[in-house]
Design an enzyme around this catalytic site. Structure first.
Site, short mmCIF file in Angstrom:
data_model
loop_
_atom_site.label_atom_id
_atom_site.label_comp_id
_atom_site.label_asym_id
_atom_site.label_seq_id
_atom_site.Cartn_x
_atom_site.Cartn_y
_atom_site.Cartn_z
N ILE A 50 0.84 -1.21 0.00
CA ILE A 50 0.00 0.00 0.00
C ILE A 50 0.87 1.25 0.00
O ILE A 50 0.36 2.36 -0.01
CB ILE A 50 -0.95 -0.01 1.22
CG1 ILE A 50 -0.19 -0.12 2.55
CG2 ILE A 50 -1.95 -1.17 1.09
CD1 ILE A 50 -1.10 -0.02 3.78
N HIS B 67 -4.23 -4.28 -3.00
CA HIS B 67 -4.67 -4.17 -1.60
C HIS B 67 -4.90 -2.73 -1.20
O HIS B 67 -4.95 -2.42 -0.01
CB HIS B 67 -3.62 -4.81 -0.65
CG HIS B 67 -3.56 -6.29 -0.79
ND1 HIS B 67 -2.54 -7.04 -0.26
CD2 HIS B 67 -4.38 -7.18 -1.40
CE1 HIS B 67 -2.74 -8.33 -0.53
NE2 HIS B 67 -3.85 -8.44 -1.22
N SER C 142 5.79 -13.42 0.79
CA SER C 142 5.87 -14.72 1.48
C SER C 142 4.93 -15.75 0.85
O SER C 142 4.99 -16.92 1.17
CB SER C 142 5.52 -14.55 2.96
OG SER C 142 4.22 -13.98 3.07
C1 BV8 Z 1 -10.21 -12.39 -0.55
C2 BV8 Z 1 -3.97 -4.84 3.89
C3 BV8 Z 1 -12.13 -13.12 -1.75
C4 BV8 Z 1 -3.16 -3.65 3.58
C5 BV8 Z 1 -3.61 -7.18 3.58
C6 BV8 Z 1 -7.83 -20.07 3.32
C7 BV8 Z 1 -7.12 -20.39 2.19
C8 BV8 Z 1 -6.90 -19.46 1.20
C9 BV8 Z 1 -7.36 -18.15 1.34
C10 BV8 Z 1 -8.04 -17.83 2.47
C11 BV8 Z 1 -8.28 -18.77 3.47
N1 BV8 Z 1 -8.97 -18.16 4.44
C12 BV8 Z 1 -9.16 -16.84 4.11
C13 BV8 Z 1 -8.61 -16.65 2.92
C14 BV8 Z 1 -8.58 -15.41 2.15
C15 BV8 Z 1 -7.58 -14.44 2.73
C16 BV8 Z 1 -6.22 -15.07 2.91
O1 BV8 Z 1 -5.47 -15.20 1.97
N2 BV8 Z 1 -5.89 -15.46 4.15
C17 BV8 Z 1 -4.59 -16.09 4.34
C18 BV8 Z 1 -3.90 -15.48 5.55
C19 BV8 Z 1 -4.80 -17.58 4.45
N3 BV8 Z 1 -7.49 -13.39 1.74
C20 BV8 Z 1 -8.37 -12.40 1.76
O2 BV8 Z 1 -9.21 -12.23 2.59
C21 BV8 Z 1 -8.29 -11.45 0.57
N4 BV8 Z 1 -9.61 -11.33 0.01
O3 BV8 Z 1 -9.72 -13.51 -0.58
O4 BV8 Z 1 -11.45 -12.07 -1.06
C22 BV8 Z 1 -12.00 -12.90 -3.19
C23 BV8 Z 1 -10.75 -13.06 -3.81
C24 BV8 Z 1 -10.64 -12.86 -5.16
C25 BV8 Z 1 -11.74 -12.50 -5.91
C26 BV8 Z 1 -12.98 -12.34 -5.29
C27 BV8 Z 1 -13.11 -12.54 -3.92
C28 BV8 Z 1 -7.79 -10.09 0.97
C29 BV8 Z 1 -6.33 -10.18 1.35
C30 BV8 Z 1 -5.76 -8.78 1.59
C31 BV8 Z 1 -5.53 -8.58 3.05
N5 BV8 Z 1 -4.86 -7.30 3.27
N6 BV8 Z 1 -3.12 -6.00 3.89
C32 BV8 Z 1 -2.09 -3.52 4.56
O5 BV8 Z 1 -2.37 -3.33 5.75
O6 BV8 Z 1 -0.95 -3.59 4.08
S1 BV8 Z 1 -2.61 -8.54 3.56
C33 BV8 Z 1 -0.99 -8.19 3.94
O7 BV8 Z 1 -0.24 -9.35 3.56
C34 BV8 Z 1 -0.36 -7.08 3.16
O8 BV8 Z 1 -1.19 -6.49 2.21
C35 BV8 Z 1 0.79 -7.76 2.42
O9 BV8 Z 1 1.05 -7.20 1.22
C36 BV8 Z 1 0.23 -9.09 2.28
C37 BV8 Z 1 1.17 -10.18 1.86
O10 BV8 Z 1 2.33 -10.10 2.66
P1 BV8 Z 1 3.73 -9.94 1.91
O11 BV8 Z 1 3.67 -8.72 1.06
O12 BV8 Z 1 4.08 -11.21 1.27
O13 BV8 Z 1 4.68 -9.61 3.13
P2 BV8 Z 1 5.32 -10.63 4.17
O14 BV8 Z 1 5.85 -9.83 5.30
O15 BV8 Z 1 4.35 -11.73 4.44
O16 BV8 Z 1 6.55 -11.29 3.37
C38 BV8 Z 1 7.65 -10.49 2.99
C39 BV8 Z 1 8.55 -11.37 2.14
O17 BV8 Z 1 9.63 -10.58 1.67
C40 BV8 Z 1 9.16 -12.53 2.91
O18 BV8 Z 1 9.10 -13.69 2.12
C41 BV8 Z 1 10.62 -12.09 3.12
O19 BV8 Z 1 11.50 -13.20 3.12
C42 BV8 Z 1 10.86 -11.23 1.92
N7 BV8 Z 1 11.87 -10.19 2.10
C43 BV8 Z 1 12.10 -9.46 3.22
N8 BV8 Z 1 13.11 -8.58 2.98
C44 BV8 Z 1 13.49 -8.76 1.69
C45 BV8 Z 1 12.70 -9.78 1.12
N9 BV8 Z 1 12.87 -10.21 -0.14
C46 BV8 Z 1 13.84 -9.60 -0.88
N10 BV8 Z 1 14.61 -8.60 -0.42
C47 BV8 Z 1 14.47 -8.17 0.86
N11 BV8 Z 1 15.28 -7.19 1.32
#
Ligand code: BV8
Length: 229
Positions: A95, A111, A179
């Site tokens: 975001i 998002h 991730s």
């Molecule tokens: C939806 C808001 C329906 C903004 C966020 C069971 C199974 C499957 C799905 C689901 C389930 N139960 C529920 C769901 C759906 C759910 C979901 O996925 N849950 C998960 C937890 C199981 N999803 C939803 O509800 C979504 N909506 O499904 O609606 C639909 C879908 C499609 C069409 C019609 C209807 C809505 C999801 C959005 C939620 N909002 N954030 C904010 O506050 O930011 S999510 C949040 O996680 C952030 O937005 C973030 O972007 C997102 C993902 O995280 P990452 O960006 O990957 O960040 P993370 O820290 O996890 O990882 C960082 C990575 O970078 C790591 O791997 C690290 O190693 C690496 N890294 C670190 N430093 C570096 C690096 N890499 C390179 N260089 C570096 N220097």
């Protein structure tokens, strides 16, 4: 013409100084997702959620895009000037506005955007730079019904039709700094790998690593510019 879709996550902004969500100092280690990143959490305590996003917005003002953001913007510039016969679409889960501040224009925020708020009465999504609180009036309808313009868990991500069309048409799908645990973004590689090459840039294996043709490990500010060159 090479068509590339790049999915970015919090990891691409980590070296700019923004926290990721799930690392050792991740945002979700300090706050519960259910309190901050769900419509129910906002309904329960809007002030707490507004303060969380006000804090992120203030932090964003003090950081700059990094070499990984700039490398992707350079690719778009090469496409625009014809030095590269290709096109690049950035689909970001982030975001923050660091892709735009690095110069990228073809960016889709699935998002939502920290630098916007959304009025739940009139639907306006004005740009927003300072704090927003539960009693702050909407600049359009003047009702105190503003919320962060961010997609929370259980809400439908933005621009899905455009994203799915781009994934279907791409030759290369690249994921940088995610991730791979949040859907539907985590499922994009499944959609792309049926017809496109797939590449992942991360510091470590992600939940989706086994689905990618290639994984490049290392900090994005080193690995992404090397790939773009
Ligand atoms: C939806 C808001 C329906 C903004 C966020 C069971 C199974 C499957 C799905 C689901 C389930 N139960 C529920 C769901 C759906 C759910 C979901 O996925 N849950 C998960 C937890 C199981 N999803 C939803 O509800 C979504 N909506 O499904 O609606 C639909 C879908 C499609 C069409 C019609 C209807 C809505 C999801 C959005 C939620 N909002 N954030 C904010 O506050 O930011 S999510 C949040 O996680 C952030 O937005 C973030 O972007 C997102 C993902 O995280 P990452 O960006 O990957 O960040 P993370 O820290 O996890 O990882 C960082 C990575 O970078 C790591 O791997 C690290 O190693 C690496 N890294 C670190 N430093 C570096 C690096 N890499 C390179 N260089 C570096 N220097």
């Amino acid at each position: 013409m090479q068509r590339i879709v790049v999915l970015t996550g919090a990891g691409i902004s980590q070296e700019s100084g923004l926290q990721t969500f799930r690392g050792e100092d991740g945002l979700w280690n300090h706050e519960r997702i259910s309190d901050i990143c769900t419509p129910e959490g906002f309904a329960r305590d809007p002030l707490r959620v507004d303060r969380f996003y006000n804090g992120l917005r203030a932090e964003l003002a003090d950081v700059q895009p990094n070499a990984a953001h700039r490398a992707l913007a350079h690719m778009e510039e090469c496409a625009a000037t014809g030095t590269w016969d290709g096109e690049i679409l950035i689909v970001t889960q982030n975001i923050d506005d660091l892709h735009e501040r690095a110069g990228s224009r073809n960016v889709v925020h699935m998002h939502g955007e920290l630098m916007r708020v959304r009025c739940t009465s009139c639907g306006a999504t004005p740009a927003w730079h300072g704090d927003c609180l539960p009693q702050t009036p909407c600049p359009h309808c003047h009702r105190p019904t503003l919320r962060p313009d961010v997609v929370w868990f259980g809400e439908i991500p933005y621009h899905m039709a455009r994203i799915e069309a781009a994934l279907q048409a791409c030759d290369l799908f690249v994921a940088i700094g995610t991730s791979g645990v949040v859907y539907p973004a985590a499922g994009f590689v499944q959609l792309a790998r049926t017809h496109a090459d797939t590449m992942e840039f991360n510091m470590e294996r992600s939940a989706g690593t086994d689905l990618f043709d290639q994984t490049v490990l290392g900090p994005a500010t080193k690995t992404v510019p090397r790939w773009v060159r």
